[in-house]
Write an enzyme that holds these catalytic residues in place. Structure first.
Site, PDB file in Angstrom:
ATOM      1  N   TYR A 194      -1.825   6.992  -9.127  1.00  0.00           N
ATOM      2  CA  TYR A 194      -2.961   6.771  -8.641  1.00  0.00           C
ATOM      3  C   TYR A 194      -4.221   6.998 -10.148  1.00  0.00           C
ATOM      4  CZ  TYR A 194      -1.796   4.989  -4.331  1.00  0.00           C
ATOM      5  OH  TYR A 194      -0.817   4.396  -3.275  1.00  0.00           O
ATOM      6  N   HIS A 226      -1.211  -2.725  -9.115  1.00  0.00           N
ATOM      7  CA  HIS A 226      -0.517  -3.255  -7.933  1.00  0.00           C
ATOM      8  C   HIS A 226      -1.798  -3.610  -6.813  1.00  0.00           C
ATOM      9  CE1 HIS A 226       0.887  -2.584  -3.487  1.00  0.00           C
ATOM     10  NE2 HIS A 226       1.699  -2.633  -4.571  1.00  0.00           N
ATOM     11  N   HIS A 227      -2.855  -2.077  -6.580  1.00  0.00           N
ATOM     12  CA  HIS A 227      -4.176  -2.170  -6.234  1.00  0.00           C
ATOM     13  C   HIS A 227      -4.825  -1.247  -7.039  1.00  0.00           C
ATOM     14  CE1 HIS A 227      -3.312   0.775  -3.193  1.00  0.00           C
ATOM     15  NE2 HIS A 227      -4.262   1.704  -3.569  1.00  0.00           N
ATOM     16  N   HIS A 299      -4.047   1.828  -8.495  1.00  0.00           N
ATOM     17  CA  HIS A 299      -2.510   2.404  -8.399  1.00  0.00           C
ATOM     18  C   HIS A 299      -1.319   1.301  -9.830  1.00  0.00           C
ATOM     19  CE1 HIS A 299       0.896   1.840  -4.916  1.00  0.00           C
ATOM     20  NE2 HIS A 299       1.262   2.334  -6.284  1.00  0.00           N
ATOM     21  N   HIS A 385      -5.009  -3.066   6.054  1.00  0.00           N
ATOM     22  CA  HIS A 385      -4.644  -2.041   4.893  1.00  0.00           C
ATOM     23  C   HIS A 385      -4.056  -1.120   5.775  1.00  0.00           C
ATOM     24  CE1 HIS A 385      -4.560   0.164   1.223  1.00  0.00           C
ATOM     25  NE2 HIS A 385      -4.631   1.142   1.973  1.00  0.00           N
ATOM     26  N   HIS A 387      -0.555   1.777   4.404  1.00  0.00           N
ATOM     27  CA  HIS A 387       0.629   1.968   3.245  1.00  0.00           C
ATOM     28  C   HIS A 387       2.722   1.748   3.365  1.00  0.00           C
ATOM     29  CE1 HIS A 387      -2.623   4.729   1.071  1.00  0.00           C
ATOM     30  NE2 HIS A 387      -3.015   3.859   1.908  1.00  0.00           N
TER      31      HIS A 387
END
Ligand SMILES: *[C@@H]1O[C@H](CO)[C@@H](O)[C@H](O)[C@H]1NC(C)=O
Ligand SMILES: *[C@@H]1O[C@H](CO)[C@@H](O)[C@H](O)[C@H]1NC(C)=O
Ligand SMILES: *[C@@H]1O[C@H](CO)[C@@H](O)[C@H](O)[C@H]1NC(C)=O
Ligand SMILES: *[C@@H]1O[C@H](CO)[C@@H](O)[C@H](O)[C@H]1NC(C)=O
Ligand SMILES: *[C@@H]1O[C@H](CO)[C@@H](O)[C@H](O)[C@H]1NC(C)=O
Ligand SMILES: *[C@@H]1O[C@H](CO)[C@@H](O)[C@H](O)[C@H]1NC(C)=O
Ligand SMILES: *[C@@H]1O[C@H](CO)[C@@H](O)[C@H](O)[C@H]1NC(C)=O
Ligand SMILES: *[C@@H]1O[C@H](CO)[C@@H](O)[C@H](O)[C@H]1NC(C)=O
Ligand SMILES: *[C@@H]1O[C@H](CO)[C@@H](O)[C@H](O)[C@H]1NC(C)=O
Length: 432
Positions: A194, A226-227, A299, A385, A387
């Site tokens: 991150y 990834h995000h 990410h 959302h 994980h």
């Protein structure tokens, strides 16, 4: 685990156009192009595939052939053919005597097969219903027209097939863009990172509205990004941290102020598209109650631990001085993963987390509390959302002690596919 809901006001509509309102390539080599549209009862697919053999499209809940509903079609010696198979519990395909799919158009020319076919969304006798659950779409194609029960798909793609048509971007003539991007940031040589970078709020003479937020992924880096999440920050006590400072997020190098950047402005993840705000809405920027600066959280995925990959991806924001009628904000509801961990009992087959938001008003930053009034707020899009451990997410809503219909759900959640879901009808939330 938490989910996010965009909140605002007024009525939204989406009219089915004649054109397919979603389309994408299913493979990186751009061999298989899929478009689709749907109405209350049916979904209609249109495929353009660089092959003179068969084309396969299947629907599955987990990416396996088991219980998958698979359609094959093509053109052989100028004649169209099609067949419907169903994946048995051992993963073997069995030919169905009655096809649930209907081939509507076919054409084979210039090394390409073009097909149009439709299917009912759901029905009592259907083996696979198309719902709000994220579908694993199986795709494939062959060199020949030899369709048989031992064919395997060439790939799988998670898709939210019932995504409403995105609003047409309505662009006033005074738009300008700002970019919150990395700048040749070296992607760390670890599987997951991150990475955070701050951006000063641009100098503006007046409050403006953001109307489009688009992901920008540096070409070639699609596999690494990834995000991305943009947060708004209000606390500014550490000198020099709000203008381009970069650090690994949640590490000891991360300025303490960044822990207070918890107002999500925009989130994007693999598979997602840009966020076009409906034409009566805008997200406030540069106003006195707006964030002092912004934080971009990347990410990065680097499973092969490659060294020296540079990245300049980020989020581009289109702004306008022609302010829209309603202000948009983000309401996060659900269960926030506490630092440093969330406990799930070992060997639990299933474990539910409930996030209650009994006084949602207090969850909106005090700075923005003026958005609530007697009419409540209207919600027009939801981002479910969670994980990696998340499997299913459901967002519902109570009024006067009664449960109202689900706002959104996904029984088939895919961490690698988190798409903002537009709602056909806006939902009213009252301050409670
Ligand atoms: C994609 O194209 C590349 C280069 O032409 C080729 O090496 C690769 O095998 C192709 N991948 C697939 C899945 O067809
Ligand atoms: C719904 O879509 C299907 C397939 O495209 C079409 O055949 C049908 O006429 C449509 N129904 C309505 C009510 O528009
Ligand atoms: C098939 O596609 C070719 C190329 O696009 C086009 O010229 C032809 O008219 C099409 N045939 C039919 C029957 O639609
Ligand atoms: C599909 O939905 C119908 C209701 O429309 C239901 O009766 C049927 O059991 C569902 N099928 C599956 C496989 O879930
Ligand atoms: C198609 O399959 C049949 C039977 O499996 C086989 O005899 C034939 O050679 C195949 N044709 C092609 C073009 O692969
Ligand atoms: C922009 O549009 C507004 C009205 O929508 C108009 O008054 C103005 O002249 C336009 N400005 C330019 C530069 O075209
Ligand atoms: C990116 O970094 C380079 C080198 O430090 C600098 O010259 C350039 O202005 C930066 N670009 C942006 C958009 O900040
Ligand atoms: C943030 O704080 C610094 C001093 O710590 C100050 O110079 C700067 O103007 C502040 N920025 C904003 C946007 O408030
Ligand atoms: C949306 O609103 C229309 C008109 O009020 C209504 O007919 C329709 O059933 C609603 N759709 C959903 C999914 O709630």
């Amino acid at each position: 685990m938490y989910f996010l809901a965009f909140v605002l006001s007024c009525l939204g509509s989406s009219v089915l156009a004649d054109d397919y309102f979603h389309s994408l390539y299913l493979d990186p080599n751009k061999t298989y192009h899929l478009s689709w549209k749907f109405n209350k009862s049916h979904i209609e697919f249109h495929t353009e595939v660089k092959t003179l053999g068969y084309v396969m499209l299947g629907l599955s809940t987990d990416g396996n052939l088991e219980n998958a509903d698979v359609f094959f079609a093509g053109v052989s010696n100028g004649q169209p053919y099609s067949s419907n198979y169903y994946g048995n519990s051992d993963g073997k395909l069995s030919l169905q005597s009655i096809s649930e799919w209907h081939l509507m158009y076919s054409n084979e020319s210039n090394m390409e097969t073009t097909l149009t076919f439709s299917r009912e969304l759901s029905g009592p006798n259907m083996k696979m219903n198309i719902t709000q659950n994220t579908m694993r779409v199986l795709w494939g194609y062959g060199k020949t027209d030899n369709v048989s029960d031992n064919l395997q798909p060439d790939g799988v793609k998670s898709l939210y097939l019932l995504q409403e048509q995105l609003p047409e971007p309505v662009m006033p003539n005074d738009t300008f863009a700002i970019q919150f991007r990395m700048n040749d940031t070296q992607i760390p040589k670890s599987k997951t990172t991150y990475w955070c970078k701050s951006f000063e709020t641009p100098q503006l003479d007046e409050q403006v509205h953001a109307i489009v937020l688009s992901p920008y992924i540096q070409e070639g880096n699609e596999a690494f990004v990834h995000h991305m999440i943009v947060y708004g920050c209000y606390r500014n006590t550490t000198k020099g941290i709000n203008n381009g400072y970069e650090a690994k997020c949640y590490s000891k190098n991360m300025p303490i102020d960044w822990y207070f950047c918890n107002e999500v402005v925009f989130g994007w993840a693999i598979g997602g598209s840009k966020f076009v705000l409906p034409k009566h809405t805008g997200m406030s920027f540069g106003g006195k109650d707006d964030p002092v600066y912004y934080l971009l959280e990347m990410h990065y995925d680097n499973p092969q631990e490659k060294e020296g990959v540079l990245d300049s991806s980020g989020i581009d924001i289109t702004l306008t001085k022609s302010k829209r009628q309603y202000n948009v904000g983000m309401l996060s509801v659900g269960y926030v993963v506490p630092q440093p961990m969330q406990v799930i009992p070992p060997y639990a087959k299933e474990f539910k987390y409930y996030g209650h938001c009994e006084a949602c008003g207090s969850m909106i930053k005090p700075e923005r509390n003026n958005q609530w009034n007697e009419d409540g707020v209207k919600m027009f899009a939801v981002l479910l959302h969670a994980h990696l451990a998340g499997r299913k997410i459901r967002l519902h809503h109570y009024r006067d002690g009664k449960k109202l219909p689900d706002i959104m759900y996904d029984e088939n959640y895919d961490f690698n596919y988190q798409e903002l879901r537009y709602m056909k009808n806006e939902t009213t939330l009252l301050q409670g």
